[in-house]
Design a protein around this motif. Sequence first.
Motif, PDB file in Angstrom:
ATOM      1  N   PHE A  45       0.337  -6.003  -1.383  1.00  0.00           N
ATOM      2  CA  PHE A  45       1.137  -6.883  -0.525  1.00  0.00           C
ATOM      3  C   PHE A  45       2.155  -6.061   0.256  1.00  0.00           C
ATOM      4  O   PHE A  45       2.687  -5.069  -0.238  1.00  0.00           O
ATOM      5  CB  PHE A  45       1.856  -7.940  -1.371  1.00  0.00           C
ATOM      6  CG  PHE A  45       0.912  -8.974  -1.945  1.00  0.00           C
ATOM      7  CD1 PHE A  45       0.598 -10.121  -1.228  1.00  0.00           C
ATOM      8  CD2 PHE A  45       0.309  -8.774  -3.183  1.00  0.00           C
ATOM      9  CE1 PHE A  45      -0.305 -11.061  -1.743  1.00  0.00           C
ATOM     10  CE2 PHE A  45      -0.589  -9.712  -3.710  1.00  0.00           C
ATOM     11  CZ  PHE A  45      -0.897 -10.858  -2.983  1.00  0.00           C
ATOM     12  N   GLY A  46       2.408  -6.507   1.496  1.00  0.00           N
ATOM     13  CA  GLY A  46       3.329  -5.802   2.372  1.00  0.00           C
ATOM     14  C   GLY A  46       4.543  -6.643   2.704  1.00  0.00           C
ATOM     15  O   GLY A  46       4.429  -7.837   2.971  1.00  0.00           O
ATOM     16  N   GLU A  47       5.706  -6.009   2.673  1.00  0.00           N
ATOM     17  CA  GLU A  47       6.960  -6.676   3.024  1.00  0.00           C
ATOM     18  C   GLU A  47       7.735  -5.820   4.018  1.00  0.00           C
ATOM     19  O   GLU A  47       7.624  -4.592   4.015  1.00  0.00           O
ATOM     20  CB  GLU A  47       7.811  -6.911   1.767  1.00  0.00           C
ATOM     21  CG  GLU A  47       7.245  -7.971   0.813  1.00  0.00           C
ATOM     22  CD  GLU A  47       7.491  -9.399   1.292  1.00  0.00           C
ATOM     23  OE1 GLU A  47       8.387  -9.603   2.136  1.00  0.00           O
ATOM     24  OE2 GLU A  47       6.770 -10.312   0.817  1.00  0.00           O
ATOM     25  N   ASN A  48       8.565  -6.481   4.842  1.00  0.00           N
ATOM     26  CA  ASN A  48       9.321  -5.782   5.897  1.00  0.00           C
ATOM     27  C   ASN A  48      10.795  -5.595   5.598  1.00  0.00           C
ATOM     28  O   ASN A  48      11.453  -4.835   6.287  1.00  0.00           O
ATOM     29  CB  ASN A  48       9.266  -6.579   7.210  1.00  0.00           C
ATOM     30  CG  ASN A  48       7.934  -6.507   7.880  1.00  0.00           C
ATOM     31  OD1 ASN A  48       6.922  -6.787   7.241  1.00  0.00           O
ATOM     32  ND2 ASN A  48       7.916  -6.111   9.133  1.00  0.00           N
ATOM     33  N   TYR A  49      11.327  -6.376   4.651  1.00  0.00           N
ATOM     34  CA  TYR A  49      12.769  -6.338   4.419  1.00  0.00           C
ATOM     35  C   TYR A  49      13.047  -5.939   2.971  1.00  0.00           C
ATOM     36  O   TYR A  49      12.458  -6.505   2.041  1.00  0.00           O
ATOM     37  CB  TYR A  49      13.392  -7.705   4.743  1.00  0.00           C
ATOM     38  CG  TYR A  49      13.015  -8.168   6.126  1.00  0.00           C
ATOM     39  CD1 TYR A  49      13.612  -7.594   7.252  1.00  0.00           C
ATOM     40  CD2 TYR A  49      12.008  -9.111   6.312  1.00  0.00           C
ATOM     41  CE1 TYR A  49      13.229  -7.969   8.530  1.00  0.00           C
ATOM     42  CE2 TYR A  49      11.618  -9.497   7.594  1.00  0.00           C
ATOM     43  CZ  TYR A  49      12.232  -8.923   8.698  1.00  0.00           C
ATOM     44  OH  TYR A  49      11.838  -9.292   9.957  1.00  0.00           O
ATOM     45  N   LEU A  53      11.864  -7.766  -0.510  1.00  0.00           N
ATOM     46  CA  LEU A  53      10.902  -7.056  -1.356  1.00  0.00           C
ATOM     47  C   LEU A  53      11.423  -6.922  -2.785  1.00  0.00           C
ATOM     48  O   LEU A  53      10.691  -7.203  -3.749  1.00  0.00           O
ATOM     49  CB  LEU A  53      10.610  -5.670  -0.758  1.00  0.00           C
ATOM     50  CG  LEU A  53       9.812  -4.705  -1.631  1.00  0.00           C
ATOM     51  CD1 LEU A  53       8.489  -5.307  -2.087  1.00  0.00           C
ATOM     52  CD2 LEU A  53       9.550  -3.406  -0.872  1.00  0.00           C
ATOM     53  N   VAL A  54      12.681  -6.539  -2.929  1.00  0.00           N
ATOM     54  CA  VAL A  54      13.259  -6.348  -4.267  1.00  0.00           C
ATOM     55  C   VAL A  54      13.239  -7.662  -5.045  1.00  0.00           C
ATOM     56  O   VAL A  54      12.849  -7.708  -6.220  1.00  0.00           O
ATOM     57  CB  VAL A  54      14.700  -5.788  -4.148  1.00  0.00           C
ATOM     58  CG1 VAL A  54      15.416  -5.830  -5.491  1.00  0.00           C
ATOM     59  CG2 VAL A  54      14.671  -4.365  -3.602  1.00  0.00           C
ATOM     60  N   HIS A  67       3.803  -2.581  -0.594  1.00  0.00           N
ATOM     61  CA  HIS A  67       3.824  -1.723   0.584  1.00  0.00           C
ATOM     62  C   HIS A  67       5.048  -2.082   1.403  1.00  0.00           C
ATOM     63  O   HIS A  67       5.242  -3.256   1.743  1.00  0.00           O
ATOM     64  CB  HIS A  67       2.573  -1.955   1.440  1.00  0.00           C
ATOM     65  CG  HIS A  67       1.296  -1.597   0.750  1.00  0.00           C
ATOM     66  ND1 HIS A  67       0.483  -0.578   1.194  1.00  0.00           N
ATOM     67  CD2 HIS A  67       0.688  -2.107  -0.360  1.00  0.00           C
ATOM     68  CE1 HIS A  67      -0.580  -0.482   0.392  1.00  0.00           C
ATOM     69  NE2 HIS A  67      -0.483  -1.398  -0.556  1.00  0.00           N
ATOM     70  N   PHE A  68       5.864  -1.096   1.758  1.00  0.00           N
ATOM     71  CA  PHE A  68       6.965  -1.369   2.661  1.00  0.00           C
ATOM     72  C   PHE A  68       6.501  -1.050   4.070  1.00  0.00           C
ATOM     73  O   PHE A  68       6.197   0.099   4.393  1.00  0.00           O
ATOM     74  CB  PHE A  68       8.229  -0.577   2.306  1.00  0.00           C
ATOM     75  CG  PHE A  68       9.403  -1.081   3.078  1.00  0.00           C
ATOM     76  CD1 PHE A  68      10.094  -2.200   2.651  1.00  0.00           C
ATOM     77  CD2 PHE A  68       9.769  -0.485   4.275  1.00  0.00           C
ATOM     78  CE1 PHE A  68      11.147  -2.720   3.397  1.00  0.00           C
ATOM     79  CE2 PHE A  68      10.818  -0.995   5.033  1.00  0.00           C
ATOM     80  CZ  PHE A  68      11.503  -2.114   4.590  1.00  0.00           C
ATOM     81  N   ILE A  69       6.416  -2.067   4.923  1.00  0.00           N
ATOM     82  CA  ILE A  69       5.825  -1.869   6.249  1.00  0.00           C
ATOM     83  C   ILE A  69       6.843  -2.010   7.378  1.00  0.00           C
ATOM     84  O   ILE A  69       6.497  -1.853   8.541  1.00  0.00           O
ATOM     85  CB  ILE A  69       4.644  -2.839   6.489  1.00  0.00           C
ATOM     86  CG1 ILE A  69       5.110  -4.296   6.508  1.00  0.00           C
ATOM     87  CG2 ILE A  69       3.563  -2.638   5.424  1.00  0.00           C
ATOM     88  CD1 ILE A  69       4.036  -5.262   7.001  1.00  0.00           C
ATOM     89  N   GLY A  70       8.101  -2.316   7.032  1.00  0.00           N
ATOM     90  CA  GLY A  70       9.121  -2.504   8.065  1.00  0.00           C
ATOM     91  C   GLY A  70       9.804  -1.200   8.439  1.00  0.00           C
ATOM     92  O   GLY A  70       9.367  -0.115   8.066  1.00  0.00           O
ATOM     93  N   HIS A  71      10.884  -1.344   9.198  1.00  0.00           N
ATOM     94  CA  HIS A  71      11.680  -0.174   9.572  1.00  0.00           C
ATOM     95  C   HIS A  71      12.671   0.075   8.443  1.00  0.00           C
ATOM     96  O   HIS A  71      13.517  -0.757   8.163  1.00  0.00           O
ATOM     97  CB  HIS A  71      12.407  -0.424  10.893  1.00  0.00           C
ATOM     98  CG  HIS A  71      13.139   0.784  11.364  1.00  0.00           C
ATOM     99  ND1 HIS A  71      12.490   1.918  11.793  1.00  0.00           N
ATOM    100  CD2 HIS A  71      14.465   1.043  11.438  1.00  0.00           C
ATOM    101  CE1 HIS A  71      13.383   2.830  12.129  1.00  0.00           C
ATOM    102  NE2 HIS A  71      14.591   2.329  11.927  1.00  0.00           N
ATOM    103  N   LEU A  72      12.537   1.221   7.783  1.00  0.00           N
ATOM    104  CA  LEU A  72      13.350   1.503   6.592  1.00  0.00           C
ATOM    105  C   LEU A  72      14.579   2.337   6.949  1.00  0.00           C
ATOM    106  O   LEU A  72      14.462   3.412   7.534  1.00  0.00           O
ATOM    107  CB  LEU A  72      12.487   2.239   5.559  1.00  0.00           C
ATOM    108  CG  LEU A  72      13.125   2.551   4.205  1.00  0.00           C
ATOM    109  CD1 LEU A  72      13.636   1.286   3.506  1.00  0.00           C
ATOM    110  CD2 LEU A  72      12.104   3.269   3.311  1.00  0.00           C
ATOM    111  N   GLN A  73      15.745   1.822   6.576  1.00  0.00           N
ATOM    112  CA  GLN A  73      16.983   2.589   6.781  1.00  0.00           C
ATOM    113  C   GLN A  73      17.186   3.510   5.592  1.00  0.00           C
ATOM    114  O   GLN A  73      16.967   3.119   4.443  1.00  0.00           O
ATOM    115  CB  GLN A  73      18.174   1.637   6.901  1.00  0.00           C
ATOM    116  CG  GLN A  73      18.184   0.837   8.196  1.00  0.00           C
ATOM    117  CD  GLN A  73      19.206  -0.276   8.113  1.00  0.00           C
ATOM    118  OE1 GLN A  73      18.926  -1.356   7.616  1.00  0.00           O
ATOM    119  NE2 GLN A  73      20.408  -0.006   8.602  1.00  0.00           N
ATOM    120  N   SER A  74      17.641   4.726   5.871  1.00  0.00           N
ATOM    121  CA  SER A  74      17.802   5.731   4.812  1.00  0.00           C
ATOM    122  C   SER A  74      18.658   5.223   3.652  1.00  0.00           C
ATOM    123  O   SER A  74      18.354   5.479   2.489  1.00  0.00           O
ATOM    124  CB  SER A  74      18.434   7.007   5.370  1.00  0.00           C
ATOM    125  OG  SER A  74      17.576   7.590   6.320  1.00  0.00           O
TER     126      SER A  74
END
Length: 215
Positions: A45-49, A53-54, A67-74
């Motif tokens: 499964f894919g999540e963007n936020y 997700l957590v 799966h993390f599919i969004g824009h990930l901040q460091s």
Amino acid sequence: MSVNKKAFIELKNKLDAQQVELVAVSKTKPIADIKELVDLGQRDFGENYVQELVEKAAMLPADIRWHFIGHLQSNKVKQIAAFVHLIHGVDSLKLLQEINKQATKLGRTINCLLQIHIAQEETKFGLDESELVAIMKEVGDQKFPHVHVRGLMGMASFSDDEQQVANEFASLKKLFDAYPTFTILSMGMSGDYELALAAGSTMLRVGSLLFGERG
Ligand SMILES: *Cc1c(COP(=O)(O)O)cnc(C)c1O
């Protein structure tokens, strides 16, 4: 219920025959909907936020591959580092460094894909070819021992012009083929997955076709 089980089963059978993986994109969708696909055997499964997700991961079976599919901040990497299966959208050295740092602390290796900008739209994230080459040089120099760069991810333009979309997928496939160690090419969504398959995708990210339109 908005989950389209028939569409899921048809797509899954088609992809199994071609040995293409399916990530069911469940962003904004409730736990009950995800469970319906889990009951049909879906595990990716894919999540963007990050926050979403957590929260979802805590409520769903531990054998789900997130799966993390969004824009990930460091600064948010550490929230998902312990359990994420594959991070699709890595688009900077800084982010790769942070993922490596968090993975090192945990004593694990985190699978990542580098996101390439293939669409015409300015708004989409991703690396261009020269940035990819620069990052892969650092990867090749063993700068990130706790990151496993498995391949590439891209999003085509939202366009009715099939030739345009096909060309964009073909450009991503060409970059993918330039690195023999790559095994995952993540491209294709609900609206363009047929074109992505034709262009050589190994992993689709499909949301609305399975879960219904998002609000
Ligand atoms: C939302 C999303 C998808 C799925 O889109 P659908 O059109 O609903 O299939 C795929 N990839 C990314 C990066 C997304 O943000």
